[in-house]
Scaffold this motif. Structure first.
Motif, PDB file in Angstrom:
ATOM      1  N   GLY A   1      -2.252  -1.980  15.711  1.00 46.16           N
ATOM      2  CA  GLY A   1      -2.293  -0.682  15.054  1.00 46.16           C
ATOM      3  C   GLY A   1      -3.708  -0.187  14.832  1.00 46.16           C
ATOM      4  N   THR A   2      -4.638  -1.077  14.515  1.00 46.56           N
ATOM      5  CA  THR A   2      -6.023  -0.676  14.289  1.00 46.56           C
ATOM      6  C   THR A   2      -6.682  -0.198  15.571  1.00 46.56           C
ATOM      7  OG1 THR A   2      -6.220  -2.196  12.422  1.00 46.56           O
ATOM      8  CG2 THR A   2      -8.273  -1.485  13.441  1.00 46.56           C
ATOM      9  N   VAL A   3      -6.196  -0.650  16.708  1.00 46.22           N
ATOM     10  CA  VAL A   3      -6.775  -0.195  17.977  1.00 46.22           C
ATOM     11  C   VAL A   3      -6.206   1.152  18.398  1.00 46.22           C
ATOM     12  CG1 VAL A   3      -7.285  -0.791  20.367  1.00 46.22           C
ATOM     13  CG2 VAL A   3      -7.005  -2.611  18.685  1.00 46.22           C
ATOM     14  N   VAL A   4      -4.865   1.311  18.370  1.00 45.61           N
ATOM     15  CA  VAL A   4      -4.249   2.493  18.980  1.00 45.61           C
ATOM     16  C   VAL A   4      -3.374   3.303  18.039  1.00 45.61           C
ATOM     17  CG1 VAL A   4      -4.254   1.413  21.270  1.00 45.61           C
ATOM     18  CG2 VAL A   4      -2.230   1.194  19.809  1.00 45.61           C
ATOM     19  N   GLY A   5      -3.168   2.866  16.791  1.00 45.14           N
ATOM     20  CA  GLY A   5      -2.138   3.445  15.948  1.00 45.14           C
ATOM     21  C   GLY A   5      -2.326   4.906  15.577  1.00 45.14           C
ATOM     22  N   ASP A   6      -1.246   5.667  15.716  1.00 47.71           N
ATOM     23  CA  ASP A   6      -1.198   7.072  15.317  1.00 47.71           C
ATOM     24  C   ASP A   6       0.267   7.480  15.374  1.00 47.71           C
ATOM     25  OD1 ASP A   6      -1.338   9.788  14.902  1.00 47.71           O
ATOM     26  OD2 ASP A   6      -2.797  10.186  16.474  1.00 47.71           O
ATOM     27  N   ASN A   7       0.870   7.768  14.212  1.00 50.33           N
ATOM     28  CA  ASN A   7       2.297   8.086  14.210  1.00 50.33           C
ATOM     29  C   ASN A   7       2.595   9.542  14.518  1.00 50.33           C
ATOM     30  OD1 ASN A   7       1.716   9.478  11.857  1.00 50.33           O
ATOM     31  ND2 ASN A   7       2.832   8.087  10.506  1.00 50.33           N
ATOM     32  N   GLY A   8       1.558  10.339  14.820  1.00 52.21           N
ATOM     33  CA  GLY A   8       1.777  11.734  15.158  1.00 52.21           C
ATOM     34  C   GLY A   8       1.948  12.636  13.959  1.00 52.21           C
ATOM     35  N   SER A   9       1.922  12.046  12.759  1.00 52.73           N
ATOM     36  CA  SER A   9       2.109  12.831  11.537  1.00 52.73           C
ATOM     37  C   SER A   9       0.924  12.673  10.589  1.00 52.73           C
ATOM     38  CB  SER A   9       3.406  12.398  10.834  1.00 52.73           C
ATOM     39  OG  SER A   9       4.518  12.579  11.679  1.00 52.73           O
ATOM     40  N   GLY A  10      -0.241  12.400  11.153  1.00 48.25           N
ATOM     41  CA  GLY A  10      -1.439  12.309  10.337  1.00 48.25           C
ATOM     42  C   GLY A  10      -1.821  10.918   9.916  1.00 48.25           C
ATOM     43  N   GLU A  11      -0.980   9.930  10.195  1.00 43.79           N
ATOM     44  CA  GLU A  11      -1.290   8.541   9.839  1.00 43.79           C
ATOM     45  C   GLU A  11      -2.108   7.950  10.980  1.00 43.79           C
ATOM     46  OE1 GLU A  11      -1.343   5.554   7.167  1.00 43.79           O
ATOM     47  OE2 GLU A  11       0.159   7.101   6.849  1.00 43.79           O
ATOM     48  N   GLN A  12      -3.395   8.210  10.981  1.00 39.96           N
ATOM     49  CA  GLN A  12      -4.268   7.810  12.083  1.00 39.96           C
ATOM     50  C   GLN A  12      -4.996   6.531  11.700  1.00 39.96           C
ATOM     51  OE1 GLN A  12      -5.895  12.034  12.585  1.00 39.96           O
ATOM     52  NE2 GLN A  12      -5.748  11.320  14.694  1.00 39.96           N
ATOM     53  N   ILE A  13      -4.432   5.413  12.134  1.00 43.13           N
ATOM     54  CA  ILE A  13      -4.972   4.101  11.792  1.00 43.13           C
ATOM     55  C   ILE A  13      -5.723   3.478  12.951  1.00 43.13           C
ATOM     56  CG2 ILE A  13      -3.196   3.634  10.059  1.00 43.13           C
ATOM     57  CD1 ILE A  13      -1.674   2.046  12.180  1.00 43.13           C
ATOM     58  N   GLY A  14      -5.655   4.099  14.145  1.00 44.45           N
ATOM     59  CA  GLY A  14      -6.225   3.494  15.337  1.00 44.45           C
ATOM     60  C   GLY A  14      -7.481   4.183  15.826  1.00 44.45           C
TER      61      GLY A  14
ATOM     62  N   ALA B   1       0.860  -1.182   0.000  1.00 45.77           N
ATOM     63  CA  ALA B   1       0.000   0.000   0.000  1.00 45.77           C
ATOM     64  C   ALA B   1       0.893   1.228   0.000  1.00 45.77           C
ATOM     65  CB  ALA B   1      -0.918  -0.006   1.224  1.00 45.77           C
ATOM     66  N   PRO B   2       0.400   2.378  -0.448  1.00 47.01           N
ATOM     67  CA  PRO B   2       1.215   3.596  -0.436  1.00 47.01           C
ATOM     68  C   PRO B   2       1.752   3.869   0.953  1.00 47.01           C
ATOM     69  CG  PRO B   2      -0.827   3.947  -1.644  1.00 47.01           C
ATOM     70  CD  PRO B   2      -0.944   2.602  -0.990  1.00 47.01           C
ATOM     71  N   GLN B   3       2.976   4.359   1.041  1.00 46.59           N
ATOM     72  CA  GLN B   3       3.619   4.551   2.335  1.00 46.59           C
ATOM     73  C   GLN B   3       3.447   5.960   2.892  1.00 46.59           C
ATOM     74  OE1 GLN B   3       5.231   1.790   3.988  1.00 46.59           O
ATOM     75  NE2 GLN B   3       3.846   1.015   2.420  1.00 46.59           N
ATOM     76  N   ALA B   4       2.865   6.858   2.153  1.00 46.54           N
ATOM     77  CA  ALA B   4       2.795   8.241   2.605  1.00 46.54           C
ATOM     78  C   ALA B   4       1.357   8.734   2.723  1.00 46.54           C
ATOM     79  CB  ALA B   4       3.579   9.135   1.656  1.00 46.54           C
ATOM     80  N   VAL B   5       0.463   7.862   3.125  1.00 49.59           N
ATOM     81  CA  VAL B   5      -0.933   8.245   3.294  1.00 49.59           C
ATOM     82  C   VAL B   5      -1.090   8.954   4.634  1.00 49.59           C
ATOM     83  CG1 VAL B   5      -3.292   7.420   3.532  1.00 49.59           C
ATOM     84  CG2 VAL B   5      -1.757   6.349   1.876  1.00 49.59           C
ATOM     85  N   ASN B   6      -1.461  10.210   4.617  1.00 54.81           N
ATOM     86  CA  ASN B   6      -1.653  10.963   5.851  1.00 54.81           C
ATOM     87  C   ASN B   6      -3.138  11.254   6.007  1.00 54.81           C
ATOM     88  OD1 ASN B   6       1.091  11.158   6.627  1.00 54.81           O
ATOM     89  ND2 ASN B   6       1.397  12.703   5.042  1.00 54.81           N
TER      90      ASN B   6
END
Length: 753
Positions: free
Chosen positions: A246-259, A150-155
């Motif tokens: 990641g689906t429960v809590v994921g968020d890299n702090g740069s807009g990648e909000q997966i959780g 999947a694309p690596q820069a999805v924000n």
């Protein structure tokens, strides 16, 4: 199938025939072990075996306990007592025979690799119910890769997180803070950018995996495992576990909000070896979830206060892993006990949807104690692979799944690197969305924490209705619930919405120290120190509400909550004759804020103000008043409160030794004190410090001390105790506690005349 993955062709290896039990096998062993296990034992093999015992603890008594902490402590204590009584003699004898074994906590059972003689001895024991082979008895070909590039820069916020309406809940300031979620899976790449800061074992500087990670894989199950066996730090041998966490809590702090709940923390246990498990590996992780212990420790060190609030279980245990859809494998008992301990157990429904109805067919999805989740896509259509109900367990059928959640093209973290992401399909992807919603609900409504049955009912009642065109188990898809979607699509926003609210007043003004208890046959909730306004989310039903205000007779009445409506119920107290208990709390002569003052009977509680002064309004009578300040010994006094009068009771603490924290060192160190001495830690640095000792039998943690803040400890155990600053591991010291000197008086002989 171990992991619930879609579109997987399972190719069972060639079948084989097992010889029947030898004629010389004692009848009792033949009655307690199946033919496959007997054949291997008679052939001279040593076989991994789960030894299930007759006596199992009924932990349903915990239903009436209002807090998760109380439930966990009570259930674990009862299970430990039973295990000590039943398992100890078996474990001792197996040890004498040179056989390594372990006892379980969540189910009264023993695990050991047995030879024929030991199996025969166990079968002769009256406490032993059944011997179950704990070996994967049929291997399957490795499935096709589940995760696609999947694309690596999805924000962006993923579609699934948006679908369950998590962002609308975040907007209310609720992100899952205060909640610990857990994953039982293939492990976790804990350093991944999306989840590292959510790991309970990471403090921003250093990692501690004790109580936060455990590897339930103690021996190889035959898979290709890049992580190793019995590892003491998190690792993911498959990517499945990283994706689900990641689906429960994921968020890299740069807009990648997966959780769904980025404010929650996570812990994990690996229960599969490269995607394959057995009843023992699954039970081993459930044990650890009940009372986590150090990663290299034993269950005897388990601490139920460190248990998670909710567990994600994106796995199933089919027959080829030793599960036979009966209670015989012991896993259902484990799930029952972890649920009774106040831990929500969420499970994927399975990916057997191509089989049609009644395809929810493997543990743990089939258990009524599990909250089972089906998968739908972004168009709200049920996923083809999502297993349908009804679910049948031990001959009893129930509607399933309980609820549905996003499970198609779900983007989350993967194990490839600390910045890798991928999209996956499966009910494995759906259940973590529900775990995240539970975290949001319990963060918004702390009184619901540990109340599993009430929470299940809330999620079901507040789900968005989802009719289906299918009829399964005689239930038309037009019915809600149905055997395709269950009660519908999980909805975080409606789940946290209030269903009961009101005001609590005393003589017309807000009763700020009121407590509320609501209970019915489903569960109990309690919350206190209201501001005079209360609100909660409960499922429909009739509840007994008991509201208490210090110094007043409680008000008890029936309250009815109607599905889809908000009930308003006010409680007005008219007051009554009172008096006052007041005083101060000092440390070394200086008033201290935040000391907890409690008066009993009545459990009336307050805290001292900035000057160290407290005041309690009480009905006339005699009270025991206790003062708790920092970690010092509790001081207790008895006072009598008279009508319209004030009685004064002061509490004075002293700290006779002081340790200063300055310039990355403790002064003095070491320090020698006598038994009962209060030692005061004082931070003189501008940077914060946190002083701890984590070794038993004496532990403490100061918490973060800002400049000029203090923390006190009473040393009431003789010995030598090391302490360390958690922010600077090179800052260490020692407290040596000695017994007080004993003075002797010498008396000369005397006579009388």
């Amino acid at each position: 199938m171990r992991l619930f993955k879609p579109f997987i062709l399972l190719m069972v290896l060639a079948g084989f025939c097992l010889p029947s039990a030898s004629a010389n096998t004692p009848d009792r062993l033949a009655n307690k072990a199946d033919s496959a296990l007997l054949a291997k034992l008679n052939a001279g093999q040593r076989v991994p075996t789960l030894v299930l015992l007759h006596a199992q603890v009924d932990t349903n008594f915990a239903d009436r306990l209002a807090s998760k902490e109380a439930k966990g402590a009570a259930v674990v204590a009862a299970l430990r007592q039973q295990a000590q009584r039943d398992q100890t003699p078996l474990l001792n004898e197996l040890s004498n025979r040179g056989i390594q074994s372990e006892g379980f906590l969540s189910v009264n059972a023993v695990y050991a690799t047995l030879d024929l003689a030991s199996a025969q001895w166990l079968a002769e024991q009256a406490s032993v119910k059944q011997l179950i082979e704990d070996t994967i008895v049929a291997k399957v070909e490795n499935p096709v890769a589940e995760t696609s590039p999947a694309p690596q820069a999805v924000n962006a916020i993923t579609w699934g997180v948006n679908y369950v309406k998590a962002p609308q809940v975040w907007a209310k300031g609720i992100t899952g803070q205060g909640i610990v979620i857990a994953g039982e899976d293939t492990g976790v790449r804990w350093t991944h950018a999306a989840i590292k800061n959510k790991y309970r074992g990471w403090n921003g500087t250093t990692a501690s995996h004790d109580y936060n990670w455990y590897d339930g894989i103690r021996t190889s199950l035959g898979g290709t495992n890049p992580c190793g066996i019995a590892i003491n730090a998190p690792c993911d041998d498959n990517s499945h576990g990283t994706h689900t966490v990641g689906t429960v809590v994921g968020d890299n702090g740069s807009g990648e909000q997966i959780g769904v709940a980025p404010g929650a923390k996570w812990i994990a246990c690996r229960n599969m070896d490269a995607g394959a498990g057995t009843p023992a590996t699954y039970i081993r992780c459930i044990d650890w979830m009940l009372a986590p212990f150090p990663s290299a420790g034993t269950s005897a060190e388990g601490d139920p206060s460190k248990a998670p609030h909710v567990i994600n279980n994106s796995w199933g245990c089919p027959a080829d892993e030793g599960c036979n859809n009966t209670p015989a494998d012991g896993i259902q008992t484990s799930v029952q006990n972890v649920t009774n301990a106040g831990i929500m157990f969420v499970a994927s429904a399975g990916n057997y949807g191509d089989e049609g109805c009644s395809s929810i067919r493997t543990p743990v999805a089939i258990y009524p104690e599990s909250f089972t989740v089906g998968a739908h896509d972004s168009a709200s259509l049920i996923a083809d692979f999502s297993s349908r109900g009804p679910a049948t367990n031990n001959g009893v059928s129930r509607l399933g799944p309980d609820i549905s959640a996003p499970g198609v093209s779900v983007r989350s973290a993967t194990r490839s690197s600390d910045t890798s992401y991928g999209s996956s399909n499966g009910t494995s992807m759906a259940s973590p969305h529900v775990v995240g919603v539970v975290a949001l609900l319990w963060s918004a409504r702390p009184e619901l924490q540990g109340q599993v049955d009430l929470t299940r009912a809330i999620l079901q009642e507040t789900a968005t209705a989802a009719p289906s065109t299918e009829t399964c188990g005689g239930v038309p898809g037009s019915s809600i619930p149905n055997n395709t979607f269950g009660h519908g699509y999980v909805n975080a926003l409606t789940a946290i919405a209030p269903t009961l609210q009101g005001r609590i007043t005393l003589n017309g003004t807000a009763a700020t120290s009121a407590t509320v208890r609501l209970e019915n046959s489903v569960g109990v909730v309690e919350f206190g120190k209201t501001t005079g306004v209360y609100s909660t989310s409960l499922p429909s039903g009739v509840y007994t509400a008991t509201v208490t205000v210090p110094g007043q007779d409680p008000i008890t009445r029936q309250v009815t909550i109607v599905k889809g409506q908000v009930t308003t119920e006010d409680f007005a107290f008219s007051g009554g004759p009172t008096g006052t208990a007041t005083g101060s709390v000092t440390l070394n002569g200086i008033g201290r804020a935040g000391a907890v003052i409690t008066a009993n009977p009545g459990n009336v509680t307050t805290e001292t103000n900035a000057q160290g002064v407290y005041s309690l309004t009480l009905a006339p009578g005699t009270y025991t008043i206790a003062s708790d300040l920092m970690a010092l010994e509790t001081q207790v006094a008895t006072v009598t409160v008279a009508l319209n009068q004030s009685v004064t009771q002061n509490f004075a603490y002293t700290a006779t030794q002081t340790v200063n924290i300055q310039n990355f060192r403790f002064s003095p160190t070491p320090i020698t004190v006598t038994l009962g001495t209060n030692v005061l830690w004082r931070n003189l640095d501008s940077a914060p410090h946190d002083t701890t000792r984590t070794q038993t039998p004496f532990t403490w943690e100061s918490g973060t001390l800002s400049q000029n803040q203090e923390y006190a400890v009473t040393f009431d155990t003789v010995g030598s105790f090391s302490y360390v600053c958690t922010l600077h591991s090179n800052m260490q010291g020692t407290v040596i506690v000695t017994a007080p000197a004993v003075s002797y008086k010498v008396y000369l002989p005397w006579t009388t005349k």
